[in-house]
Write a protein that holds these residues in place. Structure first.
Motif, PDB file in Angstrom:
ATOM      1  N   THR A   1       0.808  -1.228   0.000  1.00  0.00           N
ATOM      2  CA  THR A   1       0.000   0.000   0.000  1.00  0.00           C
ATOM      3  C   THR A   1       0.841   1.278   0.000  1.00  0.00           C
ATOM      4  O   THR A   1       0.293   2.375   0.119  1.00  0.00           O
ATOM      5  CB  THR A   1      -0.947   0.028   1.207  1.00  0.00           C
ATOM      6  N   GLY A   2       2.153   1.133  -0.134  1.00  0.00           N
ATOM      7  CA  GLY A   2       3.020   2.305  -0.115  1.00  0.00           C
ATOM      8  C   GLY A   2       3.698   2.535   1.223  1.00  0.00           C
ATOM      9  O   GLY A   2       4.569   3.395   1.345  1.00  0.00           O
TER      10      GLY A   2
ATOM     11  N   THR B   1      15.309  -7.462  -0.434  1.00  0.00           N
ATOM     12  CA  THR B   1      14.982  -6.895  -1.744  1.00  0.00           C
ATOM     13  C   THR B   1      14.062  -5.694  -1.604  1.00  0.00           C
ATOM     14  O   THR B   1      14.245  -4.664  -2.275  1.00  0.00           O
ATOM     15  CB  THR B   1      14.332  -7.958  -2.643  1.00  0.00           C
ATOM     16  N   MET B   2      13.075  -5.794  -0.734  1.00  0.00           N
ATOM     17  CA  MET B   2      12.153  -4.673  -0.510  1.00  0.00           C
ATOM     18  C   MET B   2      12.882  -3.443  -0.011  1.00  0.00           C
ATOM     19  O   MET B   2      12.601  -2.318  -0.438  1.00  0.00           O
ATOM     20  CB  MET B   2      11.065  -5.083   0.489  1.00  0.00           C
ATOM     21  N   ARG B   3      13.825  -3.655   0.889  1.00  0.00           N
ATOM     22  CA  ARG B   3      14.616  -2.523   1.395  1.00  0.00           C
ATOM     23  C   ARG B   3      15.530  -1.963   0.312  1.00  0.00           C
ATOM     24  O   ARG B   3      15.594  -0.744   0.106  1.00  0.00           O
ATOM     25  CB  ARG B   3      15.433  -2.955   2.616  1.00  0.00           C
TER      26      ARG B   3
ATOM     27  N   ALA C   1       8.239   2.778  -1.894  1.00  0.00           N
ATOM     28  CA  ALA C   1       8.208   3.920  -2.816  1.00  0.00           C
ATOM     29  C   ALA C   1       7.742   3.485  -4.192  1.00  0.00           C
ATOM     30  O   ALA C   1       6.996   4.218  -4.872  1.00  0.00           O
ATOM     31  CB  ALA C   1       9.598   4.557  -2.903  1.00  0.00           C
ATOM     32  N   ALA C   2       8.144   2.285  -4.618  1.00  0.00           N
ATOM     33  CA  ALA C   2       7.686   1.766  -5.912  1.00  0.00           C
ATOM     34  C   ALA C   2       6.175   1.616  -5.919  1.00  0.00           C
ATOM     35  O   ALA C   2       5.507   1.933  -6.918  1.00  0.00           O
ATOM     36  CB  ALA C   2       8.355   0.428  -6.212  1.00  0.00           C
ATOM     37  N   ALA C   3       5.595   1.151  -4.810  1.00  0.00           N
ATOM     38  CA  ALA C   3       4.140   1.007  -4.720  1.00  0.00           C
ATOM     39  C   ALA C   3       3.447   2.355  -4.833  1.00  0.00           C
ATOM     40  O   ALA C   3       2.403   2.487  -5.495  1.00  0.00           O
ATOM     41  CB  ALA C   3       3.764   0.317  -3.413  1.00  0.00           C
ATOM     42  N   ARG C   4       4.016   3.373  -4.203  1.00  0.00           N
ATOM     43  CA  ARG C   4       3.422   4.714  -4.302  1.00  0.00           C
ATOM     44  C   ARG C   4       3.494   5.229  -5.731  1.00  0.00           C
ATOM     45  O   ARG C   4       2.553   5.865  -6.227  1.00  0.00           O
ATOM     46  CB  ARG C   4       4.125   5.671  -3.336  1.00  0.00           C
ATOM     47  N   ARG C   5       4.625   4.958  -6.392  1.00  0.00           N
ATOM     48  CA  ARG C   5       4.783   5.392  -7.782  1.00  0.00           C
ATOM     49  C   ARG C   5       3.794   4.662  -8.696  1.00  0.00           C
ATOM     50  O   ARG C   5       3.152   5.280  -9.561  1.00  0.00           O
ATOM     51  CB  ARG C   5       6.224   5.146  -8.228  1.00  0.00           C
ATOM     52  N   ILE C   6       3.672   3.360  -8.522  1.00  0.00           N
ATOM     53  CA  ILE C   6       2.699   2.594  -9.301  1.00  0.00           C
ATOM     54  C   ILE C   6       1.297   3.119  -9.051  1.00  0.00           C
ATOM     55  O   ILE C   6       0.493   3.290  -9.974  1.00  0.00           O
ATOM     56  CB  ILE C   6       2.792   1.094  -8.933  1.00  0.00           C
ATOM     57  N   GLY C   7       0.992   3.399  -7.790  1.00  0.00           N
ATOM     58  CA  GLY C   7      -0.331   3.912  -7.452  1.00  0.00           C
ATOM     59  C   GLY C   7      -0.635   5.235  -8.109  1.00  0.00           C
ATOM     60  O   GLY C   7      -1.776   5.478  -8.540  1.00  0.00           O
TER      61      GLY C   7
ATOM     62  N   LEU D   1      -3.333  -5.657  -8.561  1.00  0.00           N
ATOM     63  CA  LEU D   1      -2.242  -5.935  -7.633  1.00  0.00           C
ATOM     64  C   LEU D   1      -0.966  -6.266  -8.414  1.00  0.00           C
ATOM     65  O   LEU D   1      -0.440  -7.372  -8.332  1.00  0.00           O
ATOM     66  CB  LEU D   1      -2.612  -7.133  -6.750  1.00  0.00           C
ATOM     67  N   PRO D   2      -0.439  -5.330  -9.189  1.00  0.00           N
ATOM     68  CA  PRO D   2       0.774  -5.652  -9.957  1.00  0.00           C
ATOM     69  C   PRO D   2       1.960  -5.910  -9.031  1.00  0.00           C
ATOM     70  O   PRO D   2       2.030  -5.369  -7.926  1.00  0.00           O
ATOM     71  CB  PRO D   2       1.003  -4.384 -10.789  1.00  0.00           C
ATOM     72  N   PRO D   3       2.888  -6.765  -9.456  1.00  0.00           N
ATOM     73  CA  PRO D   3       4.129  -6.900  -8.688  1.00  0.00           C
ATOM     74  C   PRO D   3       4.779  -5.528  -8.525  1.00  0.00           C
ATOM     75  O   PRO D   3       4.746  -4.698  -9.442  1.00  0.00           O
ATOM     76  CB  PRO D   3       4.992  -7.822  -9.561  1.00  0.00           C
ATOM     77  N   LEU D   4       5.368  -5.292  -7.374  1.00  0.00           N
ATOM     78  CA  LEU D   4       6.005  -3.995  -7.141  1.00  0.00           C
ATOM     79  C   LEU D   4       7.276  -3.852  -7.963  1.00  0.00           C
ATOM     80  O   LEU D   4       7.810  -2.749  -8.077  1.00  0.00           O
ATOM     81  CB  LEU D   4       6.289  -3.818  -5.649  1.00  0.00           C
ATOM     82  N   ALA D   5       7.727  -4.960  -8.541  1.00  0.00           N
ATOM     83  CA  ALA D   5       8.903  -4.932  -9.417  1.00  0.00           C
ATOM     84  C   ALA D   5       8.529  -4.758 -10.879  1.00  0.00           C
ATOM     85  O   ALA D   5       9.401  -4.837 -11.755  1.00  0.00           O
ATOM     86  CB  ALA D   5       9.693  -6.231  -9.239  1.00  0.00           C
TER      87      ALA D   5
END
Length: 423
Positions: free
Chosen positions: A250-251, A316-318, A324-330, A401-405
């Motif tokens: 969720t960011g 990997t998330m760190r 931040a990627a989730a916020r950008r995708i959002g 729900l796209p992959p965050l990658a």
């Protein structure tokens, strides 16, 4: 290699009919934001295995960690012969989850198992029997978690009787509750608990900070903090089910952080281990340690391969800052979804947070759910090479729900297919 058509014929003869699938294709490989089937067809992935492959499929760190662990040992059962990776996962969860208090964790296999154990812990620690859940909730498919889940079909139909001492109260669903503000919606739920159950009988209040299968329902601002405050005053264990919302989806690392809510217990699974089965309950040390030795566990819980994958996933998330990627995708996805909604009266609301977004589909000019139109739009996406999911109590919500990658190119191509499906 067998074709999807050949595999489907084998499936019909071998796999129980009650196990469904979203698309009629069989996967050969996947990575980043795409899935490729055995016939060579590519699909843009807006499902991530239902919010599981947040770091992407076959993330390099996860692959290497799993390979290395398999070469050392695959299983001993932590309750028989323990190992470091279980301890390390618990240490990281204790540090990552909201709350500055001392914490403990226990590892399990699935989200439903985590929820069941959270209920066990709350009941044991408080000596109370009742569990309060919410309209539109989804918490799993086991007997207890079916009782906690709101939706009958397909999850509960003819599977009862279910576990007792489960009570359901209204959720904050701004689109469908007249736009009640968070405090008012919480007061409505609290009044029902106190009148119909009695606060002194409630062991746990269990809630998804953003509902998943129930329709990606985002409660009004203030709803969660008001419930948290009441639970603390009433001696009720506040349990946040972050199985779908957790691990940067969720960011934030966890959805509770958006409003500064610190749950007593938090249930985790899905995005924790890059696609391997792992789940956890993390929470206040006094609650977690209240259970007698041997009262928590399971043969496969915290399997060493899954633990290795979880440690690599969290690293990997760190490293990639996937929150931040989730916020950008959002931001990118939200703009496109709102543009589609502006031109299509069937879309009554675009909602969600980060890379957990949804569109609710209705009969134009009403709030009447239109599950047929929702299914048709999703089917059009599938036919064009975009993997989408539906959800919601009424079956009228498209969820993304796209992959965050996922790459910018893959995200853009997927959104183009989605827009065309509405055309």
């Amino acid at each position: 290699m067998a074709t999807s058509e050949e595999l489907h014929k084998r499936r019909v003869e071998a796999v129980a009919r009650g196990v469904g699938s979203t698309i009629p294709a069989y996967v050969d490989r996947a990575g980043g934001g795409t899935i490729t089937d055995v016939d060579g067809r590519e699909w843009i992935d807006f499902a991530a295995g239902i919010a599981v492959t947040n770091v992407g499929n076959s993330a390099p760190r996860v692959v290497e960690a799993v390979r290395a662990q398999v070469e050392r040992f695959t299983h001993t059962c932590f309750m028989v012969a323990p190992y470091e990776s279980y301890v390390a996962v618990c240490e990281q969860l204790n540090a990552l989850t909201p709350g500055g208090f001392g914490k403990r964790s226990a590892l399990f296999n699935s989200g439903a198992e985590a929820v069941e154990n959270a209920v066990k812990i709350a009941r044991h620690a408080t000596g109370r029997p009742a569990v309060v859940v919410f309209d539109h909730a989804y918490h799993g498919r086991t007997n207890l978690t079916m009782a906690l889940t709101a939706k009958n079909m397909p999850y509960k139909h003819r599977f009862g009787p279910f576990a007792g001492e489960v009570y359901r109260v209204p959720m904050s669903y701004p689109l469908r509750d007249g736009g009640l503000d968070g405090a008012t919606a919480a007061a409505r739920s609290i009044e029902m608990i106190e009148k119909q159950v009695g606060a002194e009988n409630v062991a746990a209040l269990l809630i998804e900070p953003i509902q998943g299968e129930g329709g990606f329902v985002v409660p009004a601002q203030g709803f969660l903090p008001a419930l948290r405050e009441w639970a603390t005053a009433a001696g009720v264990v506040f349990v946040a089910d972050e199985i779908q919302t957790g691990f940067c989806r969720t960011g934030d690392w966890f959805a509770c952080e958006h409003e500064g809510v610190e749950p007593d217990l938090i249930t985790l699974a899905k995005g924790i281990a890059g696609g391997l089965p792992l789940a956890a309950v993390t929470g206040r040390a006094d609650l977690m340690d209240a259970v007698h030795v041997g009262g928590l566990g399971g043969t496969y819980g915290g399997n060493p391969i899954a633990c290795a994958a979880a440690l690599a996933s969290m690293e990997t998330m760190r490293e990639l800052d996937l929150a931040a990627a989730a916020r950008r995708i959002g931001a990118v996805m939200g703009e496109r979804l709102r543009a589609i909604a502006a031109g299509d009266p069937r879309v009554v609301e675009v909602r969600g947070r980060g890379a957990m977004l949804a569109m609710e589909i209705v009969v134009p000019g009403t709030l009447t759910p239109d599950p047929a139109a929702t299914a048709a739009i999703s089917a059009a996406c599938h036919a064009a090479g975009l993997l989408t999911l539906t959800c919601g109590t009424y079956g009228n919500v498209l969820r993304f729900l796209p992959p965050l990658a996922i790459s910018d190119d893959e995200l853009g191509r997927g959104l183009d297919i989605l827009a065309a499906a509405f055309g």
